[in-house]
Write a protein that holds these residues in place. Structure first.
Motif, short mmCIF file in Angstrom:
data_model
loop_
_atom_site.label_atom_id
_atom_site.label_comp_id
_atom_site.label_asym_id
_atom_site.label_seq_id
_atom_site.Cartn_x
_atom_site.Cartn_y
_atom_site.Cartn_z
N ALA A 49 0.41 3.20 8.76
CA ALA A 49 0.52 3.80 8.23
C ALA A 49 -0.29 5.39 8.79
O ALA A 49 0.80 6.12 8.35
CB ALA A 49 0.07 3.84 6.64
N LEU A 50 -1.78 5.23 8.77
CA LEU A 50 -1.94 7.23 8.56
C LEU A 50 -1.70 7.47 10.34
O LEU A 50 -1.97 8.38 10.61
CB LEU A 50 -3.98 6.53 8.42
N SER A 51 -1.17 6.48 11.08
CA SER A 51 -1.01 6.40 12.40
C SER A 51 0.32 6.77 12.70
O SER A 51 0.46 7.23 13.63
CB SER A 51 -1.63 5.19 13.03
N PHE A 83 1.18 3.28 -0.76
CA PHE A 83 1.47 2.71 -1.94
C PHE A 83 0.84 1.05 -1.32
O PHE A 83 1.21 -0.16 -0.95
CB PHE A 83 3.20 2.70 -2.75
N PHE A 84 -0.69 0.90 -2.28
CA PHE A 84 -1.22 -0.70 -1.67
C PHE A 84 -0.24 -1.83 -2.10
O PHE A 84 -0.11 -1.74 -3.24
CB PHE A 84 -2.73 -0.46 -1.33
N TYR A 85 -0.37 -2.42 -1.66
CA TYR A 85 1.06 -4.05 -2.27
C TYR A 85 0.03 -4.75 -1.27
O TYR A 85 -0.35 -4.92 -0.01
CB TYR A 85 2.36 -3.89 -1.82
N SER A 107 1.82 -0.16 1.62
CA SER A 107 0.93 -0.66 2.99
C SER A 107 -0.39 -1.96 2.91
O SER A 107 -0.17 -1.73 1.51
CB SER A 107 -0.14 0.45 3.70
N GLY A 108 -0.38 -2.54 3.46
CA GLY A 108 -1.77 -3.08 3.40
C GLY A 108 -3.19 -3.05 4.32
O GLY A 108 -3.12 -2.08 4.32
N MET A 109 -4.17 -3.61 2.91
CA MET A 109 -5.07 -3.51 3.95
C MET A 109 -6.36 -4.65 4.05
O MET A 109 -7.36 -5.64 3.48
CB MET A 109 -6.37 -2.53 2.20
N GLY A 110 -5.61 -5.61 5.33
CA GLY A 110 -6.35 -6.15 5.32
C GLY A 110 -6.10 -7.26 4.81
O GLY A 110 -4.83 -7.90 4.52
N LYS A 111 -6.62 -8.88 5.10
CA LYS A 111 -6.24 -10.36 5.17
C LYS A 111 -6.73 -10.20 3.16
O LYS A 111 -6.73 -11.44 3.37
CB LYS A 111 -6.26 -10.66 6.31
N ARG A 112 -8.10 -9.66 3.49
CA ARG A 112 -8.60 -10.11 2.44
C ARG A 112 -7.79 -9.59 0.74
O ARG A 112 -7.33 -8.09 1.03
CB ARG A 112 -10.10 -9.99 2.33
#
Lengths: 243, 243
Positions: free
Chosen positions: B180-182, B167-169, B216-221
């Protein structure tokens, strides 16, 4: 937080905000006392407080400076063959979001679109605005440069200088992108070269290999020319711990 | 090679090609003796030879059958809050290219667009055609299903059943996508849940966590709502050796 880019030189004392940035502040209905970010485009964010309206613009003061968090630790340039229609705009916007350092377009044998002369100058002007808007929106610390090269040879000559020079091909390849990215333990610069709608010619692949590029694939699915650079960028950012 | 999808039931003996597929063969100017692929949409490709024109359509015969190479080894469903305008179409097309098994749209607190009733039926019809076209183009072995759910709760309830439920936030997260994937060594099903233009409400994040989703996050951008699912899919495919 609203974000603007301004030259470092004007970022001290009372800052004058004019032109498009002032228009943007009006659109956002920012009020005196509210904070926003001005980035110097070189990796530093200036957290500012809006002071008051001044003529057609606004005045603001710097509260503190911090490193731009949006910059990845890897410098990745995307080299893409000129695509058809407005796909270049999609590639630029999404590449900036994905963390590209620079986006370069070049002609390739199977390119249908080959803008030159005046057309290129006009397109570059528009493309650079798209990069700036995407950099603001995605909270980058730089405005990724957008440029064109006038030959395939110039593109591979430049791209091959990266420590991890990736050239994507749908035919026979030497590596998967995962194998290629894992083939060295440490690199700070990556280049990602992707082809036009019809793909690269085998002769172009040979030239790229001669330049030392790693001829790589990206899975068994056929990616559109505007999808390939973004998928590659996501993989590069993931592998280098920037996702 | 040109690619069509047909039901397994009609894929034996002399195959009759009619309707849109026959139109497509005309557009491609395929001639008797030339080969093309008919996929059963269940992971098997039938390599066919065109025989002759028959009425408004064509006849063809099967030369051999092979497994569809375009299917990833991981089953990843994308759950995305209804986006504005035609972004849903971009998400579908690109998700199919990236290897998604299914794409599901759902309403979320900050969604501006919330199609319902007749509007949804019309949109779904169009969206499924886009999935089929993208599956042909990208050489998938299935036509990824496109569906809608009528609540956020229904989406997280379904998404949380995956072995790797992401779940991306953009706010405080428990994991980066890489962490998360690891966090598990083996999984066959992944779900990727992404928000609308304005992001998820904190209350929605709490609900997702209660359902056992990995926040989960997806980097700082900051990624646009149409970019996030694609970046996540690329990361999932890369991590699971499908790139």
């Amino acid at each position: 937080m609203p974000r603007f880019f301004m030259d470092e030189g004007v970022l001290s004392g009372i800052i004058q905000i004019t032109g498009r940035d002032a228009e943007h502040i009006k659109v956002l209905r920012l009020r005196p006392g509210e904070t926003f970010t001005i980035c110097d485009g070189r990796g530093t964010d200036y957290i500012c407080r809006l002071l008051e309206k001044k003529g057609q613009g606004f005045e603001a003061e710097v509260i503190k400076t911090v490193s731009s968090e949006g910059e990845p630790t890897v410098n990745c340039t995307v080299y893409t063959a000129f695509p058809k229609g407005d796909k270049a705009e999609t590639i630029i916007q999404k590449s900036v979001e994905h963390g590209a350092a620079k986006i370069v377009f070049f002609p390739s044998v199977r390119c249908v679109s080959r803008p030159d002369g005046k057309a290129v100058i006009k397109k570059l002007e528009r493309w650079r605005k798209i990069s700036e808007e995407a950099a603001k929106q995605s909270e980058r610390g730089i405005i990724p440069e957008v440029d064109v090269l006038d030959s395939f040879e110039a593109a591979v000559a430049e791209a091959s200088k990266a420590e991890m020079p990736l050239f994507f091909y749908e035919g026979d390849t030497d590596y998967s992108i995962k194998q290629a990215l894992s083939s060295k333990s440490k690199y700070d610069t990556v280049s990602v070269v992707t082809g036009p709608e019809g793909g690269f010619e085998p002769t172009e692949v040979t030239k790229a290999r001669e330049h030392g590029m790693l001829i790589s694939g990206m899975g068994k699915r056929i990616l559109r020319c505007e999808t390939a650079p973004l998928c590659a960028l996501a993989a590069v950012m993931f592998h280098t711990d920037n996702l």
